[in-house]
Design a protein around this motif. Structure first.
Motif, mmCIF file in Angstrom:
data_model
loop_
_atom_site.group_PDB
_atom_site.id
_atom_site.type_symbol
_atom_site.label_atom_id
_atom_site.label_comp_id
_atom_site.label_asym_id
_atom_site.label_seq_id
_atom_site.Cartn_x
_atom_site.Cartn_y
_atom_site.Cartn_z
ATOM 1 N N TYR A 28 -45.824 12.859 -9.813
ATOM 2 C CA TYR A 28 -45.687 12.456 -8.401
ATOM 3 C C TYR A 28 -47.062 12.101 -7.836
ATOM 4 C CZ TYR A 28 -41.122 14.723 -8.805
ATOM 5 O OH TYR A 28 -39.858 15.087 -9.195
ATOM 6 N N TRP A 32 -45.828 12.758 -0.698
ATOM 7 C CA TRP A 32 -44.404 12.956 -0.404
ATOM 8 C C TRP A 32 -44.265 13.697 0.924
ATOM 9 C CZ3 TRP A 32 -44.798 11.061 -5.175
ATOM 10 C CH2 TRP A 32 -43.682 10.470 -5.753
ATOM 11 N N TYR A 80 -45.599 6.274 -12.003
ATOM 12 C CA TYR A 80 -44.369 6.622 -11.261
ATOM 13 C C TYR A 80 -43.453 5.404 -11.108
ATOM 14 C CZ TYR A 80 -41.238 8.204 -7.564
ATOM 15 O OH TYR A 80 -40.119 8.535 -6.836
ATOM 16 N N ASP A 158 -32.412 15.809 -5.310
ATOM 17 C CA ASP A 158 -31.991 14.514 -5.847
ATOM 18 C C ASP A 158 -30.668 14.494 -6.602
ATOM 19 O OD1 ASP A 158 -34.599 14.289 -4.995
ATOM 20 O OD2 ASP A 158 -35.359 13.418 -6.841
ATOM 21 N N ARG A 191 -34.571 16.710 -16.023
ATOM 22 C CA ARG A 191 -34.595 15.644 -15.017
ATOM 23 C C ARG A 191 -33.187 15.080 -14.792
ATOM 24 N NH1 ARG A 191 -38.495 15.070 -11.640
ATOM 25 N NH2 ARG A 191 -37.826 12.915 -11.419
ATOM 26 N N TYR A 197 -30.103 7.656 -12.231
ATOM 27 C CA TYR A 197 -31.183 6.742 -11.828
ATOM 28 C C TYR A 197 -30.649 5.346 -11.532
ATOM 29 C CZ TYR A 197 -35.587 9.126 -11.598
ATOM 30 O OH TYR A 197 -36.622 9.902 -11.151
HETATM 31 C C1 DGY Z 1 -38.420 11.624 -7.793
HETATM 32 O O1 DGY Z 1 -38.864 10.520 -8.063
HETATM 33 O O2 DGY Z 1 -38.051 12.454 -8.634
HETATM 34 C C2 DGY Z 1 -38.392 12.040 -6.404
HETATM 35 O O3 DGY Z 1 -37.794 13.271 -6.220
HETATM 36 C C3 DGY Z 1 -37.794 11.011 -5.506
HETATM 37 O O4 DGY Z 1 -38.330 11.284 -4.293
#
Ligand code: DGY
Length: 414
Positions: A28, A32, A80, A158, A191, A197
């Protein structure tokens, strides 16, 4: 001296990118929204100047309509996905086009109480008020008192099972090629899945095609959940905003905010389901309750002074979910279909969710349950380090490591 606190402070230094803090390196690499709010509360304990900087840098990303986006891309990074070219928003500093739970105001009040610097608090108060109004106009245009999310990422949770039914209606087709980077940093089993996604990006494509206009998005949204966790956080933010308004003699603002708070308080109470011992969200497309058993149903503890009967029922249910676990509180009820103790928001325990629950338990007079959860969180971190989240069965630290909000939570809970 507690060496874990030193380590927590070191993490915040390592993740500093110039007045703002990335959640963790590489996974990340930007700022955020709600991560920064939790981090600012951590800084407020020992460096109020740095705490103000954190919030000020986030506000650099605020849109003209008041929204504060969930990501501010202050500087480029290729670690990212999805980056600015996928979001296609028009703000001067590149940002995402969606938002995140408004913990910002909760942090601002705590920071003001610690620093008392009116000159620095006031501009942030103005930004927060603009954002507060945006929530009610853009995400509750019918004035129900509950705010809706148009993307699961807006919840911060998420891939929660709470979205399974609604997200299944979202097509997996995308205009943007899905080139994930997250699974290069963290084990794919921790994940969201590829299919999630594709749906996440389908939603981004849909809203980019609306030019990120809130009214057009509201009309076209294939995912629209009046969400209980975000609404409960918004109510706490509303309480803190009203407090600051009164403190600064802004009586008209205070009256406006108080009216919104009361509407939301009543709307949350309507979402109480005694048979589930939880509050529920509502799917605005199907009109149905979201009954998935997740942490969201307990977050109203944070912002309501609940009847004894309701508070006791919530606490009994929380105890039942936590029984036999190494680390509480699980973000999905253990054992149900969809429960995955290592996969992101489908079961693991998160320090920041515990932080909100602990505050809520204290508010509602359940100090013993609050203390138990505090101890569980602190010992998980002391045993495993400042991981993104924890497997509640084994206690293993999972996801990204050296995580900023876990460091802030530790300092706050000590
Ligand atoms: C991610 O990319 O995993 C984030 O949680 C989206 O904000």
């Amino acid at each position: 001296m507690n060496t874990h606190i030193d380590e927590a402070k070191r993490i915040l230094v390592t993740n500093d990118r110039g007045g703002y803090t990335v959640p963790t390196d590489r996974l990340y690499p930007f700022q955020w929204n709600w991560d920064s709010a939790f981090v600012a509360m951590g800084f407020a304990l020992y460096d109020t100047d740095r705490a103000y900087r954190e919030l000020e840098r986030l506000v650099e990303g605020q849109w003209a309509d008041g929204m504060i986006p969930h990501i501010v891309f202050h500087q480029p990074s290729d670690t990212y996905f999805p980056g600015p070219s996928v979001w296609r928003t028009k703000h001067t500093i590149p940002t995402s086009g969606i938002t995140q739970p408004p913990v910002f105001v909760i942090a601002l009040r705590k920071l003001h109480e610690a620093a008392g610097n009116k000159d620095r608090t006031l501009p942030l108060y103005e930004a927060a008020l603009k954002w507060h109004r945006w929530w009610y106009s853009a995400r509750d245009p019918e004035g129900t008192g509950l705010v809706a999310l148009l993307h699961p990422w807006e919840s911060g949770s998420d891939n929660s099972p709470a979205w399974d039914v609604a997200l299944a209606r979202v097509p997996t087709t995308t205009d943007t090629p899905v080139v994930r980077k997250d699974t290069g940093h963290v084990n794919a089993e921790m994940r969201p899945r590829d299919e999630d996604y594709r749906r996440f990006i389908h939603l981004v494509d849909t809203y980019a095609a609306c030019g990120w206009d809130p009214a057009r998005q509201w009309e076209k949204a294939p995912f629209k959940i009046a969400e209980i966790q975000t609404t409960a956080i918004l109510l706490k933010a509303g309480e803190d905003l009203e407090y600051l308004a009164r403190l600064f003699g802004r009586t008209e603002d205070a009256a406006e905010i108080a009216t919104l708070n009361e509407r939301t308080r009543q709307a949350i109470l309507v979402q109480w389901r005694p048979a589930l011992s939880r509050f529920v969200s509502r799917d605005l497309i199907s009109g149905e309750d979201v009954e998935a058993a997740t942490q969201a149903g307990f977050i109203p503890l944070l912002s309501l002074d609940l009847d004894r009967q309701i508070a006791d029922a919530l606490v009994d249910e929380m105890k039942a979910w936590s029984e036999g676990l190494k680390v509480a509180f699980p973000t999905t009820k253990p054992g149900i279909a969809g429960w995955e103790p290592k996969r992101y928001w489908r079961g693991p325990a998160w320090a920041i969710i515990n932080w909100l629950l602990i505050d809520g338990l204290k508010r509602n007079g359940h100090t013993e349950a609050a203390e138990e959860l505090r101890r569980s969180t602190v010992s998980a971190i002391e045993a495993e380090g400042f991981a993104e989240y924890f497997d509640p069965i084994t206690g293993e630290g999972c996801g990204g490591l050296g995580f900023s909000w876990t460091a802030a939570a530790y300092m706050w809970l000590m």
